[in-house]
Scaffold this active site. Structure first.
Site, PDB file in Angstrom:
ATOM      1  N   LEU A 180      38.569  26.833  46.534  1.00  0.00           N
ATOM      2  CA  LEU A 180      38.878  28.129  47.110  1.00  0.00           C
ATOM      3  C   LEU A 180      40.239  27.925  47.737  1.00  0.00           C
ATOM      4  O   LEU A 180      40.375  27.129  48.666  1.00  0.00           O
ATOM      5  CB  LEU A 180      37.820  28.516  48.153  1.00  0.00           C
ATOM      6  N   ASP A 181      41.267  28.567  47.203  1.00  0.00           N
ATOM      7  CA  ASP A 181      42.628  28.175  47.578  1.00  0.00           C
ATOM      8  C   ASP A 181      42.905  28.335  49.073  1.00  0.00           C
ATOM      9  O   ASP A 181      42.176  29.013  49.792  1.00  0.00           O
ATOM     10  CB  ASP A 181      43.666  28.900  46.719  1.00  0.00           C
ATOM     11  N   LYS A 182      43.954  27.679  49.525  1.00  0.00           N
ATOM     12  CA  LYS A 182      44.252  27.559  50.956  1.00  0.00           C
ATOM     13  C   LYS A 182      44.346  28.912  51.650  1.00  0.00           C
ATOM     14  O   LYS A 182      43.935  29.058  52.807  1.00  0.00           O
ATOM     15  CB  LYS A 182      45.559  26.779  51.142  1.00  0.00           C
ATOM     16  N   ASN A 183      44.876  29.913  50.958  1.00  0.00           N
ATOM     17  CA  ASN A 183      45.073  31.218  51.567  1.00  0.00           C
ATOM     18  C   ASN A 183      43.871  32.142  51.429  1.00  0.00           C
ATOM     19  O   ASN A 183      43.937  33.311  51.819  1.00  0.00           O
ATOM     20  CB  ASN A 183      46.309  31.890  50.968  1.00  0.00           C
ATOM     21  N   SER A 184      42.789  31.625  50.849  1.00  0.00           N
ATOM     22  CA  SER A 184      41.565  32.410  50.702  1.00  0.00           C
ATOM     23  C   SER A 184      40.507  31.883  51.657  1.00  0.00           C
ATOM     24  O   SER A 184      40.593  30.768  52.160  1.00  0.00           O
ATOM     25  CB  SER A 184      41.054  32.337  49.259  1.00  0.00           C
TER      26      SER A 184
END
Length: 244
Positions: free
Chosen positions: A113-117
């Site tokens: 789950l990417d860093k900005n999510s």
């Protein structure tokens, strides 16, 4: 205690691939184990391990100067990951999810789950359950709540639902439901790198916020951001039923 044997049966007299052994021991995923083996960071009976090798019960496996043993207890937790935390087991990364959770045993994330999510992230010490969930051919559902930078129209919903060309492929058809002027829910059955953000960009939109609220039958619910809970027996049983 929930045992890993509810996921896979083992024969104690059979050889096992080293990457699987490391995964079962909760050190890392199989893919990460292959990288560690290739870099010469894993020893078997005092010698550097080789790619693809199998080991027998009783052989001594060492990583970072410590003997590795298979964990019998199954750990599976649901984390509400905040923005800014990265789904990596690299402890040199100050934002790594392992240190953020601070679990008493070795666990690692299932997927990314990417860093900005933010939102639901499953973490475990079982390589077997990671492989079953991550197998793309199984079309396992993941649901997200997304907000974008401008009003959504019917054309956007149509394009996103039908599939768009990103990363040298076309995304699988998916279910997209508008929930507000600038917000929508989307249910994916694949996990391409930064998939939703890339899909939105292709359609001329920019993601403002992205939260995952469900993985298969496991829901984020009212779990407070930055906290985690154990997946319940009922959830685990249903999950394993779907993974067959």
């Amino acid at each position: 205690m929930r045992s890993k044997d509810i996921i896979e049966k083992k024969d104690n007299n059979e050889p096992i691939r080293l990457n699987k052994f490391l995964s079962d021991a909760g050190v890392c995923s199989r893919r990460e184990a292959d990288r560690l083996i290739e870099e010469g960071k894993v020893l078997v009976d005092g010698k550097k391990a080789s790619m693809g090798m199998k080991i027998m019960p009783g052989q001594k496996v060492v990583y970072k100067g410590k003997e590795v043993t298979r964990q019998e207890k199954l750990v599976l937790i649901a984390l509400n990951k905040p923005e800014g935390i990265e789904c990596t087991t690299d402890l040199t990364n100050p934002d790594n999810v392992v240190d953020f959770v601070g679990y008493s045993e070795r666990i690692y994330p299932i997927g990314r789950l990417d860093k900005n999510s933010k939102g639901l992230l499953l973490m475990t010490n079982s390589g077997a359950i990671v492989n079953k969930i991550m197998k793309a051919a199984n079309y396992h559902e993941k649901e997200y709540v997304v907000s974008v930078n401008k009003p959504i129209d019917d054309e956007f919903i149509k394009k996103m639902s039908a599939g768009v060309p990103i990363l040298d492929t076309v995304t699988r058809p998916c279910k997209v439901t508008q929930t507000g002027k600038n917000t929508f829910n989307i249910i994916l059955t694949q996990g391409l790198n930064r998939q939703i953000r890339r899909m939105c960009e292709y359609c001329g939109y920019k993601v403002i916020s992205l939260k995952r609220i469900r993985i298969m039958n496991i829901k984020l619910g009212k779990l407070k951001e930055g906290t985690y809970r154990n997946v319940t027996d009922e959830e685990l049983n249903e999950l394993l039923h779907r993974l067959k």
